[in-house]
Design a protein around this motif. Structure first.
Motif, PDB file in Angstrom:
ATOM      1  N   SER A  97       0.809  -1.212   0.000  1.00  0.00           N
ATOM      2  CA  SER A  97       0.000   0.000   0.000  1.00  0.00           C
ATOM      3  C   SER A  97       0.841   1.260   0.000  1.00  0.00           C
ATOM      4  CB  SER A  97      -0.923  -0.006   1.218  1.00  0.00           C
ATOM      5  OG  SER A  97      -0.160  -0.064   2.409  1.00  0.00           O
ATOM      6  N   ASP A  98       2.136   1.153   0.371  1.00  0.00           N
ATOM      7  CA  ASP A  98       2.957   2.352   0.448  1.00  0.00           C
ATOM      8  C   ASP A  98       3.685   2.653  -0.859  1.00  0.00           C
ATOM      9  OD1 ASP A  98       4.465   0.068   0.697  1.00  0.00           O
ATOM     10  OD2 ASP A  98       5.733   0.796   2.320  1.00  0.00           O
ATOM     11  N   LYS A  99       3.420   1.890  -1.891  1.00  0.00           N
ATOM     12  CA  LYS A  99       4.018   2.197  -3.191  1.00  0.00           C
ATOM     13  C   LYS A  99       3.423   3.486  -3.740  1.00  0.00           C
ATOM     14  CE  LYS A  99       2.877  -1.443  -5.426  1.00  0.00           C
ATOM     15  NZ  LYS A  99       2.704  -2.414  -6.523  1.00  0.00           N
TER      16      LYS A  99
END
Length: 199
Positions: A2-4
């Motif tokens: 999700s942090d991409k």
């Protein structure tokens, strides 16, 4: 993950760009992508064209997010990305293809000039240079949406702006690259190809 970082534009334009690059880069082997951004284009194109070694590069701030995309894809033909700013040190390796998307309107014009002027030192004698993004023609915007985009760019930074095809072609020609193809793309963008003149 999700942090991409995520670029919706990259997801939208990747297939139209790939359809053209499959032809233009069919005989290429070593590609340097200048301004790889999130890395979304790189993982998509490298997976679809496994004959290419797709080398990502960008300013330092974009590398951590880009590595998340590259690490997750774990492709054998995407080496570690490296820091690259056209105003700084240039790579020592030579490439037979260059790709860049949505960069010329972000760079200041002297940086665009520096980009093309530096290409002969890092490209093979038959190199191909493909650049995607919006362009003006004869000093005019090709759509209302591009005019609005240009206004938005200039609000972000006075040095930014959509470049004119003739001005970019002149800079490319001065560096030894002639325009070979110019393909209209969705959303009033273009994909333009210059080929290096043989000595």
């Amino acid at each position: 993950m999700s942090d991409k970082p995520y670029s919706a534009a990259s997801e939208r334009n990747r297939e139209p760009i790939l359809a053209v690059l499959r032809e233009w880069f069919a005989d290429r082997r070593q590609v340097l992508e200048i301004g790889s951004g999130t890395g979304q284009h790189a993982v998509h194109f490298a997976a679809a064209m496994p004959q290419l070694v797709w080398q990502c590069s960008d300013r330092a701030g974009n590398l951590p997010g880009m590595r998340l995309w590259l690490d997750e894809a774990a492709l054998p033909n995407t080496p570690l990305p490296f820091e690259f700013d056209v105003t700084g040190a240039w790579p020592a390796h030579r490439y037979d293809a260059i790709f860049s998307a949505n960069t010329l309107h972000i760079m200041a014009w002297p940086e665009v000039e520096r980009l093309f002027a530096g290409l002969p030192a890092i490209t093979s004698a038959d190199a191909a240079v493909a650049v995607y993004g919006p362009f003006n023609v004869d000093g005019h915007f090709t759509s209302e949406s591009n005019a609005a985009f240009d206004r938005d760019l200039k609000m972000r930074g006075a040095h930014m702006g959509i470049r004119d095809v003739a001005a970019v072609d002149a800079v490319a020609a001065a560096a030894g690259f002639n325009l070979s193809e110019d393909v209209a793309m969705p959303a009033n963008n273009r994909l333009r190809l210059w080929r290096r003149r043989r000595a």
